[in-house]
Design an enzyme around this catalytic site. Sequence first.
Site, PDB file in Angstrom:
ATOM      1  N   ALA A  54       0.833  -0.515   0.228  1.00  0.00           N
ATOM      2  CA  ALA A  54      -0.125   0.295   0.218  1.00  0.00           C
ATOM      3  C   ALA A  54       1.052   1.306   0.424  1.00  0.00           C
ATOM      4  O   ALA A  54       1.943   0.861  -0.138  1.00  0.00           O
ATOM      5  CB  ALA A  54      -0.837  -0.069   1.287  1.00  0.00           C
ATOM      6  N   GLY A  70       0.751  -4.885   0.151  1.00  0.00           N
ATOM      7  CA  GLY A  70      -0.231  -5.224  -0.506  1.00  0.00           C
ATOM      8  C   GLY A  70      -0.054  -5.637  -1.821  1.00  0.00           C
ATOM      9  O   GLY A  70      -0.951  -6.327  -2.245  1.00  0.00           O
ATOM     10  N   GLU A 101      -0.879  -9.067  -1.329  1.00  0.00           N
ATOM     11  CA  GLU A 101      -1.649  -9.251  -0.803  1.00  0.00           C
ATOM     12  C   GLU A 101      -2.599  -8.986  -2.667  1.00  0.00           C
ATOM     13  O   GLU A 101      -3.775 -10.418  -2.912  1.00  0.00           O
ATOM     14  CB  GLU A 101      -3.081  -8.245  -0.690  1.00  0.00           C
ATOM     15  CG  GLU A 101      -2.607  -9.269   1.047  1.00  0.00           C
ATOM     16  CD  GLU A 101      -2.585  -7.541   2.364  1.00  0.00           C
ATOM     17  OE1 GLU A 101      -2.980  -6.475   1.466  1.00  0.00           O
ATOM     18  OE2 GLU A 101      -3.000  -8.386   3.439  1.00  0.00           O
ATOM     19  N   GLU A 156       3.361  -5.964   6.770  1.00  0.00           N
ATOM     20  CA  GLU A 156       3.646  -4.693   7.944  1.00  0.00           C
ATOM     21  C   GLU A 156       3.006  -5.047   9.252  1.00  0.00           C
ATOM     22  O   GLU A 156       3.727  -3.668   9.940  1.00  0.00           O
ATOM     23  CB  GLU A 156       1.731  -5.047   7.643  1.00  0.00           C
ATOM     24  CG  GLU A 156       1.203  -4.686   6.183  1.00  0.00           C
ATOM     25  CD  GLU A 156       0.952  -5.794   5.363  1.00  0.00           C
ATOM     26  OE1 GLU A 156       2.078  -6.468   5.395  1.00  0.00           O
ATOM     27  OE2 GLU A 156       0.877  -6.383   3.819  1.00  0.00           O
TER      28      GLU A 156
HETATM   29  N1  3HC Z   1       4.773   3.635   0.283  1.00  0.00           N
HETATM   30  C1  3HC Z   1       4.841   5.075  -0.327  1.00  0.00           C
HETATM   31  N2  3HC Z   1       6.318   5.003  -0.306  1.00  0.00           N
HETATM   32  C2  3HC Z   1       7.220   3.598  -0.322  1.00  0.00           C
HETATM   33  C3  3HC Z   1       6.976   2.781  -0.174  1.00  0.00           C
HETATM   34  C4  3HC Z   1       5.463   2.586  -0.010  1.00  0.00           C
HETATM   35  N3  3HC Z   1       5.037   1.769   0.668  1.00  0.00           N
HETATM   36  N4  3HC Z   1       7.460   1.951   0.024  1.00  0.00           N
HETATM   37  C5  3HC Z   1       8.482   2.839   0.007  1.00  0.00           C
HETATM   38  N5  3HC Z   1       8.255   3.665  -0.284  1.00  0.00           N
HETATM   39  C6  3HC Z   1       9.358   4.823  -1.147  1.00  0.00           C
HETATM   40  C7  3HC Z   1      10.381   5.059   0.050  1.00  0.00           C
HETATM   41  O1  3HC Z   1      10.220   5.824   1.586  1.00  0.00           O
HETATM   42  C8  3HC Z   1      11.434   5.728  -0.557  1.00  0.00           C
HETATM   43  O2  3HC Z   1      10.840   6.947  -0.781  1.00  0.00           O
HETATM   44  P1  3HC Z   1      12.142   7.767  -0.927  1.00  0.00           P
HETATM   45  O3  3HC Z   1      13.059   7.516  -2.051  1.00  0.00           O
HETATM   46  O4  3HC Z   1      11.416   9.362  -1.282  1.00  0.00           O
HETATM   47  O5  3HC Z   1      13.171   8.232   0.607  1.00  0.00           O
HETATM   48  C9  3HC Z   1      11.507   4.990  -2.123  1.00  0.00           C
HETATM   49  O6  3HC Z   1      10.029   4.546  -1.302  1.00  0.00           O
HETATM   50  C10 3HC Z   1      12.228   3.925  -2.602  1.00  0.00           C
HETATM   51  O7  3HC Z   1      11.905   2.793  -0.626  1.00  0.00           O
HETATM   52  P2  3HC Z   1      13.489   2.836  -0.224  1.00  0.00           P
HETATM   53  O8  3HC Z   1      14.632   3.570   0.164  1.00  0.00           O
HETATM   54  O9  3HC Z   1      13.562   1.802   1.048  1.00  0.00           O
HETATM   55  O10 3HC Z   1      13.978   1.407  -1.693  1.00  0.00           O
HETATM   56  P3  3HC Z   1      14.735   0.403  -1.027  1.00  0.00           P
HETATM   57  O11 3HC Z   1      15.143  -0.486  -2.565  1.00  0.00           O
HETATM   58  O12 3HC Z   1      15.729   0.297  -0.579  1.00  0.00           O
HETATM   59  O13 3HC Z   1      13.512  -0.693  -1.039  1.00  0.00           O
HETATM   60  C11 3HC Z   1      12.214  -1.814  -0.303  1.00  0.00           C
HETATM   61  C12 3HC Z   1      12.445  -1.400  -1.351  1.00  0.00           C
HETATM   62  C13 3HC Z   1      11.848  -3.210   0.059  1.00  0.00           C
HETATM   63  C14 3HC Z   1       9.823  -2.576  -1.607  1.00  0.00           C
HETATM   64  C15 3HC Z   1      12.028  -1.522   1.141  1.00  0.00           C
HETATM   65  O14 3HC Z   1      10.969   0.187   0.642  1.00  0.00           O
HETATM   66  C16 3HC Z   1      10.348  -1.201   2.064  1.00  0.00           C
HETATM   67  O15 3HC Z   1      10.395  -2.371   2.653  1.00  0.00           O
HETATM   68  N6  3HC Z   1       8.863  -0.835   1.634  1.00  0.00           N
HETATM   69  C17 3HC Z   1       7.708  -1.315   2.687  1.00  0.00           C
HETATM   70  C18 3HC Z   1       7.367  -2.317   2.776  1.00  0.00           C
HETATM   71  C19 3HC Z   1       6.166  -2.504   3.084  1.00  0.00           C
HETATM   72  O16 3HC Z   1       6.372  -2.090   4.175  1.00  0.00           O
HETATM   73  N7  3HC Z   1       5.103  -2.878   2.837  1.00  0.00           N
HETATM   74  C20 3HC Z   1       3.797  -2.783   3.153  1.00  0.00           C
HETATM   75  C21 3HC Z   1       2.958  -1.737   3.670  1.00  0.00           C
HETATM   76  S1  3HC Z   1       1.824  -1.427   4.247  1.00  0.00           S
HETATM   77  C22 3HC Z   1       0.352  -2.617   3.713  1.00  0.00           C
HETATM   78  O17 3HC Z   1       0.703  -2.773   2.355  1.00  0.00           O
HETATM   79  C23 3HC Z   1      -1.229  -2.517   4.303  1.00  0.00           C
HETATM   80  C24 3HC Z   1      -1.855  -3.273   3.313  1.00  0.00           C
HETATM   81  O18 3HC Z   1      -2.022  -4.537   3.851  1.00  0.00           O
HETATM   82  C25 3HC Z   1      -3.062  -3.216   2.900  1.00  0.00           C
END
Ligand code: 3HC
Length: 700
Positions: A63, A102, A105, A125
């Site tokens: 998400a 997500g 998912e 998450e």
């Molecule tokens: N939403 C918004 N922005 C995100 C994001 C997300 N899910 N994931 C990463 N970003 C942004 C980062 O803030 C960063 O922004 P910036 O360049 O402005 O600082 C940019 O994307 C690049 O991210 P990273 O520097 O972390 O890049 P990496 O290549 O090192 O890692 C990644 C990529 C493994 C995808 C890592 O960013 C990550 O772990 N992201 C979070 C993933 C996550 O937690 N997903 C679950 C979200 S909650 C959800 O999905 C709820 C659902 O169940 C309903």
Amino acid sequence: MSAPVSYERQGSVAVITVDNPPVNALSVDVRKGLLESVIRGASDAAVTAMVILGGGRTFIAGADIREFGKPPAPPGLHEVLDAIEASPKPVVAAIHGTALGGGLEVTLACHYRVAVPSAQVGLPEVKLGLLPGAGGTQRLPRIIGAEAALKMIVSGDPVRADRALALGIVDEIVADLRAGGVAFAEKVVAERRPLKKVSASDEKLAPARSNPAPFDEFRRSIAHQARGFLAPYKCIEAVQAAVRLPFTEGLTRERELFRECLESPQSRAQIHAFFAEREATKIPDVPRETAVTAIKTAAVIGAGTMGGGIAMNFANAGIPVTVVETAQEALDRGLAVVRKNYAATVEKGRLSQADMDRRLGLITGTLDLGAVREADIVIEAVFEEMAVKKEVFARLDAVARPGAVLATNTSTLDVDEIASATTRPGAVIGTHFFSPANVMRLLELVRGAKTARETIATAAELARRIGKVWVLAGNCDGFIGNRMLHGYLREAEFLLEEGATPQQVDRVIYDFGLPMGPFAMGDLAGLDVGWRIRKGKAHLRRKDLRHSPVADRLCEQGRFGQKTGAGWYRYEKGNRTPVPDPEVEKVIEQSAREQGITRRSIGDDEILKRCLYPLINEGARILEEGIALRASDIDVTYIYGYGFPRYRGGPMFWADTLGLKSVCDDVVAFHTAHGEPWTPAPLLVRLATEGKGFRDYARP
Ligand code: 3HC
Ligand code: NAI
């Protein structure tokens, strides 16, 4: 900007590509695009199947976290997933990069999943204080069983494609993302395979349905690691709902639990920590494209507690490292500790013998400082004495190659003065590792007045390669972390004289969420370290300010902490459990008597504020002086360097949560009661008066 989701046909297969850089997060336009594309594919007579894949470097990473807390914009993710699963034509997810949260998912709502070998999938998450809120807790257990799903969901750790295949999360590994995805979809059509709806299959839940006991056992197994966190337990509840309830009811329960998490202060804090960590790597005058020196070989000076651990960091990252000592005995001792550390990891089954041998093979010990000649970076970790450091740096200046980074691991000394011993202060930087250096994630990079941008960029790149979270600090006594700690330790000791006990203070801090309180921590680190520093700085101590002699007196009795079997507590032989000691109580009472302090009963609330508010007050000064670039950098420092509970977001975020007005009022009251050390930081007063938080502060 091009559309975040594109639709095109390849033969009879519709290829739906999500292209929303940088990580294809499921923002509202992506959700819209996906929904429209799936509906279009379903009604397109020329289409027999669909493939969903990610453009750029990854599948969908989840998400869009930045949308959390904002009013939801339709369509919701559930609506998109329902449409995918209900499609009358097979939908195949083709995964590369990471399918997270997500994103995974979305794939679980598809009828089939394929992945390239380097892909990873996971539900992270929990790390944001959440649980998978779009069916992940209901669908994943239906594919891999409740127990395996619990492990993945509660740890939040991703699994690689081969493991995902073994678990049954993906149906096939393909060499080429698009071609492999399309070929698989064609095969599904040709073989008239059924539309596999995960929501409709319950077989994998049977073991957990007949034996619900593993849930309690699982709860117990995570108790230590998940202490204080809300989300891991909500994740377990959601998986339990998958086992107990039919799919749609389970989904409703998942939504309720997701909402509870989303609205909790914990997820706000953990999301703050996620962004704070990424923000810390952005230095306004050191842009990403700044030139860096490639680190092919390294050197570490000193093979003591820190030098050995720092050398392990290089070896772990595959970088050959030379360790320089002054005496063979010290070198042998240092390298023996390194070997012992690796051997312990091998024994625990977390490292293979071959890897241990390979890593040890990358570490070379020598007594010849000239051996640093080839190193691209040299990290000095000798005694904490300015004269010794300057001598080392003068010699390094003579032998190190031009362009090499000369770093110091000093924890308290002036980086500029150390740099002045060289003819190239631009190459000098502080790299402040935390003990144990091979384990602790934080690296404070200390920028001297003349440190060049390339030097910062190179050290930052090294930090990334060795897996550290780094923060840039300005040059001052204690930098960010240890400078703030000073007031914390001072108040903890004063509280003892005023009537608290070490175990009471430690309990309050532990219950707040830190891994241990100040006294247990002191005993672990060794009380002699601080004693030596205090003796060295005795001439600087102001006589007009209150000072607690208790720690010095314990050291005079040879009580150095765990290593001598006694410190703030006593320790049974071979046991690290602190046992309260009446002897310590006597020293405390004596000190209180000498200072005319009448001991009283002290409440937990006062202990918490007296210990932790100095972090906030000093943090405000550090911020205003520019020693930290942002409040969130201070939070990162405390979460990764000191074990500040991530679910509170770090000291500055926590202060904002409490409200700076209330914090400031207490600091003012403590100032009235306890004098100068509690002088409120001007920035704290200003923000509190303006009704603002640290989050609103941007350096002029
Ligand atoms: N939403 C918004 N922005 C995100 C994001 C997300 N899910 N994931 C990463 N970003 C942004 C980062 O803030 C960063 O922004 P910036 O360049 O402005 O600082 C940019 O994307 C690049 O991210 P990273 O520097 O972390 O890049 P990496 O290549 O090192 O890692 C990644 C990529 C493994 C995808 C890592 O960013 C990550 O772990 N992201 C979070 C993933 C996550 O937690 N997903 C679950 C979200 S909650 C959800 O999905 C709820 C659902 O169940 C309903
Ligand atoms: P230590 O006393 O364990 O090790 C220092 C080592 O340096 C000794 O083995 C000594 O023989 C060697 N040494 C001294 N002079 C030398 C020289 N001229 N050339 C080569 N080797 C020399 O000390 P420790 O704890 O490893 O600390 C090293 C540095 O790291 C200090 O600056 C300290 O302030 C800093 N530091 C220490 C932390 C800790 O928790 N111990 C945490 C963060 C920083």
